[in-house]
Design a protein around this motif. Structure first.
Motif, PDB file in Angstrom:
ATOM      1  N   LEU A  30      -6.228  -1.617   7.806  1.00 15.49           N
ATOM      2  CA  LEU A  30      -5.206  -1.634   6.786  1.00 15.49           C
ATOM      3  C   LEU A  30      -4.033  -2.322   6.689  1.00 15.49           C
ATOM      4  CD1 LEU A  30      -6.948   1.343   4.641  1.00 15.49           C
ATOM      5  CD2 LEU A  30      -7.284  -1.063   4.301  1.00 15.49           C
ATOM      6  N   PRO A  31      -2.962  -1.635   7.696  1.00 15.02           N
ATOM      7  CA  PRO A  31      -1.846  -1.924   7.771  1.00 15.02           C
ATOM      8  C   PRO A  31      -1.731  -3.544   8.041  1.00 15.02           C
ATOM      9  CG  PRO A  31      -2.008  -0.120   8.862  1.00 15.02           C
ATOM     10  CD  PRO A  31      -3.574  -0.623   8.570  1.00 15.02           C
ATOM     11  N   ALA A  32      -2.666  -4.133   8.851  1.00 13.95           N
ATOM     12  CA  ALA A  32      -2.495  -5.424   9.245  1.00 13.95           C
ATOM     13  C   ALA A  32      -3.193  -6.224   8.045  1.00 13.95           C
ATOM     14  CB  ALA A  32      -3.424  -5.917  10.374  1.00 13.95           C
ATOM     15  N   ILE A  33      -4.068  -5.897   7.242  1.00 16.03           N
ATOM     16  CA  ILE A  33      -4.472  -6.599   5.950  1.00 16.03           C
ATOM     17  C   ILE A  33      -3.221  -6.631   4.983  1.00 16.03           C
ATOM     18  CG2 ILE A  33      -5.903  -6.240   3.987  1.00 16.03           C
ATOM     19  CD1 ILE A  33      -8.159  -5.084   5.846  1.00 16.03           C
ATOM     20  N   SER A  34      -2.613  -5.602   4.790  1.00 19.87           N
ATOM     21  CA  SER A  34      -1.709  -5.476   3.830  1.00 19.87           C
ATOM     22  C   SER A  34      -0.386  -6.547   4.211  1.00 19.87           C
ATOM     23  CB  SER A  34      -1.047  -3.909   3.446  1.00 19.87           C
ATOM     24  OG  SER A  34      -0.340  -3.682   4.826  1.00 19.87           O
ATOM     25  N   ARG A  35      -0.177  -6.506   5.494  1.00 21.92           N
ATOM     26  CA  ARG A  35       1.024  -7.384   5.866  1.00 21.92           C
ATOM     27  C   ARG A  35       0.561  -8.796   5.753  1.00 21.92           C
ATOM     28  NH1 ARG A  35       1.213  -4.055  10.558  1.00 21.92           N
ATOM     29  NH2 ARG A  35      -0.153  -5.285  11.645  1.00 21.92           N
ATOM     30  N   ASP A  36      -0.485  -9.279   5.932  1.00 24.97           N
ATOM     31  CA  ASP A  36      -1.127 -10.606   5.659  1.00 24.97           C
ATOM     32  C   ASP A  36      -1.507 -10.923   4.266  1.00 24.97           C
ATOM     33  OD1 ASP A  36      -0.929 -11.001   8.300  1.00 24.97           O
ATOM     34  OD2 ASP A  36      -3.368 -11.388   8.721  1.00 24.97           O
ATOM     35  N   ASP A  46       0.309  -4.192  -4.849  1.00 28.55           N
ATOM     36  CA  ASP A  46       1.291  -4.302  -3.465  1.00 28.55           C
ATOM     37  C   ASP A  46       0.706  -3.760  -2.532  1.00 28.55           C
ATOM     38  OD1 ASP A  46       0.743  -1.327  -4.334  1.00 28.55           O
ATOM     39  OD2 ASP A  46       2.682  -0.923  -5.290  1.00 28.55           O
ATOM     40  N   ALA A  47       1.298  -3.391  -1.393  1.00 26.15           N
ATOM     41  CA  ALA A  47       0.658  -3.157  -0.037  1.00 26.15           C
ATOM     42  C   ALA A  47      -0.196  -1.908  -0.157  1.00 26.15           C
ATOM     43  CB  ALA A  47       1.691  -2.941   0.976  1.00 26.15           C
ATOM     44  N   LEU A  48       0.375  -0.792  -0.944  1.00 23.02           N
ATOM     45  CA  LEU A  48      -0.286   0.501  -0.971  1.00 23.02           C
ATOM     46  C   LEU A  48      -1.756   0.242  -1.744  1.00 23.02           C
ATOM     47  CD1 LEU A  48      -0.754   3.609  -0.294  1.00 23.02           C
ATOM     48  CD2 LEU A  48       0.738   3.810  -2.305  1.00 23.02           C
ATOM     49  N   ALA A  49      -1.434  -0.359  -2.981  1.00 23.20           N
ATOM     50  CA  ALA A  49      -2.721  -0.619  -3.670  1.00 23.20           C
ATOM     51  C   ALA A  49      -3.867  -1.458  -3.173  1.00 23.20           C
ATOM     52  CB  ALA A  49      -2.468  -1.071  -5.068  1.00 23.20           C
ATOM     53  N   LEU A  50      -3.436  -2.487  -2.408  1.00 26.27           N
ATOM     54  CA  LEU A  50      -4.394  -3.278  -1.678  1.00 26.27           C
ATOM     55  C   LEU A  50      -5.078  -2.510  -0.902  1.00 26.27           C
ATOM     56  CD1 LEU A  50      -5.583  -5.921  -1.061  1.00 26.27           C
ATOM     57  CD2 LEU A  50      -3.572  -6.426   0.562  1.00 26.27           C
ATOM     58  N   GLN A  51      -4.487  -1.708   0.072  1.00 29.71           N
ATOM     59  CA  GLN A  51      -4.945  -0.763   1.183  1.00 29.71           C
ATOM     60  C   GLN A  51      -5.981   0.183   0.445  1.00 29.71           C
ATOM     61  OE1 GLN A  51      -1.536   1.168   2.940  1.00 29.71           O
ATOM     62  NE2 GLN A  51      -1.550  -0.436   4.614  1.00 29.71           N
ATOM     63  N   GLN A  52      -5.785   0.795  -0.715  1.00 28.68           N
ATOM     64  CA  GLN A  52      -6.579   1.554  -1.365  1.00 28.68           C
ATOM     65  C   GLN A  52      -7.777   0.814  -1.621  1.00 28.68           C
ATOM     66  OE1 GLN A  52      -3.700   3.294  -4.163  1.00 28.68           O
ATOM     67  NE2 GLN A  52      -3.681   5.155  -3.574  1.00 28.68           N
ATOM     68  N   TRP A  53      -7.538  -0.196  -2.526  1.00 30.31           N
ATOM     69  CA  TRP A  53      -8.724  -0.918  -2.855  1.00 30.31           C
ATOM     70  C   TRP A  53      -9.704  -1.630  -1.917  1.00 30.31           C
ATOM     71  CZ3 TRP A  53     -11.284   0.330  -6.973  1.00 30.31           C
ATOM     72  CH2 TRP A  53     -10.663   1.283  -7.978  1.00 30.31           C
ATOM     73  N   VAL A  54      -9.044  -2.008  -0.912  1.00 31.58           N
ATOM     74  CA  VAL A  54      -9.999  -2.502   0.015  1.00 31.58           C
ATOM     75  C   VAL A  54     -10.826  -1.475   0.656  1.00 31.58           C
ATOM     76  CG1 VAL A  54      -9.833  -3.299   2.674  1.00 31.58           C
ATOM     77  CG2 VAL A  54      -8.500  -4.286   1.049  1.00 31.58           C
ATOM     78  N   VAL A  55     -10.685  -0.151   0.852  1.00 26.37           N
ATOM     79  CA  VAL A  55     -11.566   0.830   1.117  1.00 26.37           C
ATOM     80  C   VAL A  55     -12.454   1.268  -0.292  1.00 26.37           C
ATOM     81  CG1 VAL A  55     -11.729   3.384   1.808  1.00 26.37           C
ATOM     82  CG2 VAL A  55     -10.003   1.694   2.666  1.00 26.37           C
ATOM     83  N   THR A 101      -6.395 -14.180  -0.393  1.00 24.73           N
ATOM     84  CA  THR A 101      -5.436 -13.114  -1.153  1.00 24.73           C
ATOM     85  C   THR A 101      -6.265 -11.877  -1.042  1.00 24.73           C
ATOM     86  OG1 THR A 101      -6.537 -13.428  -3.336  1.00 24.73           O
ATOM     87  CG2 THR A 101      -4.912 -15.229  -2.565  1.00 24.73           C
ATOM     88  N   GLY A 102      -5.204 -10.877  -1.527  1.00 31.60           N
ATOM     89  CA  GLY A 102      -5.875  -9.567  -1.274  1.00 31.60           C
ATOM     90  C   GLY A 102      -6.807  -9.440  -2.535  1.00 31.60           C
TER      91      GLY A 102
END
Length: 462
Positions: A30-36, A46-55, A101-102
């Motif tokens: 997740l950290p690497a995904i949000s950076r990219d 944003d980064a946090l929302a992207l991390q949550q919704w990828v899961v 894109t995210g």
């Protein structure tokens, strides 16, 4: 075991393995995904929302559609639904790996969950249709060992790919087992479909909305609390839909989920045991991973490696305990296994902020693996052994839905137990709760499970 049976077992294991692996492997990426991918192209994601919704996108669709997938498996045949599911999983895995894109990745993950929902009930139902007697228990034990290992191996596998290659390989690597599974499926007999059956459209809709709303609300609970409309509104809609689903199934002459199954002792009690045991397991995996990284200073790869002994024990012993349960009955295995795992959780109360691996972490991890090895294959065999063969798909789907939702509930409520700051005391409280839940699962099994259940015949009104 005949060559044809080995092929069926390999297909069932591989198909479910990729679905379970993708539920956990993405966490360390997740950290690497949000950076990219988190950025202006994602319209405020944003980064946090992207991390949550990828899961979460994967979990919502997987949990919401699993009952419908079980019904489809029973009506249209296990092999046909497996082919659709595994091919769809391959296409969506490639889409995830190539996501520009995210938002694209989140949508692809949701579609991947749809395909994943088709895999689990069809795989187990294929085993039930192919094996019988002690051989069935042994096959379920092998399936349990490898598919349970998928969830435990996820953080380790993900850490290797993220550190050495790219987060995109977390998804791209799925193509290899998927190709092997499709090749093996060519030699699996099509099998008979259940005649005189139809897809219960209203029931499927109510079940999907009910599970989707409930799962979505529980996922958002940890971040927003019960005061948010994004939490309570979906939960209310979900609960009302599930109540309506039960009412409809009780009156439908050919229901998607025959409610009479819950009159069968092992099916009903086994799912109660599943609820508490898998609730504990979900919290254990979450709490240990976070504690080792945020408090003890382990890296993501080290945290995944620390839990590997549980996987090794399960792979080595689950088939054996499945065979023993087939010979002697599942009751006392289901009673003793959770207690062994509970003892393992209590040994973790000796951990301090340094979490010395050999003396403080390893004993608990090994006992957890041993307890799960004793428990899970007999539990699965007891539940599916109480279901008519023509209902094996929906029976498996119910049990998997209970297991997935149980883990979501305990993880969503983790903040209540752990507190606002995840420290040693919070970790200890989480382990005590897990031990209590596991012991409860053992007690429920000891009292409620019978070694020789009566399997009802489905009554269908044309």
């Amino acid at each position: 075991m005949t060559p044809a049976q080995r092929r069926v077992l390999a297909v069932a294991i591989l198909a479910t393995f990729v679905a379970f692996l993708d539920g956990s492997v993405v966490n360390v990426a997740l950290p690497a995904i949000s950076r990219d991918l988190a950025g202006p192209l994602d319209s405020g994601l944003d980064a946090l929302a992207l991390q949550q919704w990828v899961v979460d996108a994967y979990l919502v669709t997987l949990g919401a559609l699993i009952l419908l997938a079980g019904s489809l498996s029973d009506v249209h045949g296990r092999k046909r639904i497996l082919v659709v599911g595994i091919a769809g999983f391959g296409v969506t895995s490639i889409a995830c790996a190539l996501a520009p894109t995210g938002v694209f990745l989140v949508v692809a993950r949701g579609l991947q969950g749809v395909a994943g929902a088709l895999l689990v009930p069809s795989s187990l139902a294929l085993i039930i249709a192919t094996f019988s007697g002690p051989a069935q228990s042994r096959a379920i034990g092998a399936w349990t060992a490898w598919t349970s290992a998928a969830g435990l191996l996820g953080p380790l596998v993900g850490g290797v790919f993220v550190d050495s290659l790219s987060w995109r390989w977390v998804f791209a690597i799925n193509v290899l087992p998927i190709a092997v599974t499709l090749w093996l499926l060519r030699g699996v007999p099509r099998g008979a479909t259940v005649t005189g059956r139809h897809i219960d459209g209203l029931g499927a809709t109510l079940a999907t909305v009910g599970l989707a709303g409930t799962v979505f609300g529980l996922i958002e609970l940890g971040a927003r609390g019960w005061g948010s409309a994004l939490v309570w509104a979906p939960v209310v809609v979900g609960v009302v839909s599930l109540v309506a689903f039960v009412a409809w199934e009780l009156h439908d002459p050919d229901p998607m989920l025959p409610m009479s199954l819950f009159n069968v002792r092992n099916f009903a009690v086994g799912n109660v045991a599943t609820l508490v045991v898998y609730g504990a397991l979900g919290l254990v995996s979450f709490a240990i991973s976070i504690f080792l990284q945020q408090v003890a200073g382990y890296s993501a790869f080290q945290a995944g490696l620390a839990q590997l002994p549980s996987t090794v024990v399960m792979i080595g012993l689950s088939t054996r305990f499945g065979l023993l349960a087939g010979r002697h009955g599942p009751r006392w295995f289901m009673a003793a296994g959770p207690v062994v795992a509970a003892v393992g959780m209590l040994t973790l109360l000796r951990t301090d902020a340094e979490a010395s691996y050999l003396s403080q972490v390893l004993p608990g991890v090994v006992l957890l693996g041993l307890g799960l090895s004793v428990t899970v294959a007999p539990l699965t065999a007891a539940i599916l052994g109480a279901v008519p063969t023509e209902d094996a798909g929906i029976g498996s789907a119910v049990n998997n839905a209970v297991a997935r939702v149980a883990g979501l509930v305990t993880v969503a409520c983790a903040g209540i137990v752990v507190g606002s700051t995840f420290d040693v005391a919070g970790f200890h409280r989480a382990m005590v709760l897990c031990a209590v839940l596991l012991a409860l699962g053992g007690a429920v099994s000891a009292v409620g499970i019978t070694n020789r259940p009566d399997v009802p015949a489905r009554s269908v009104t044309a």
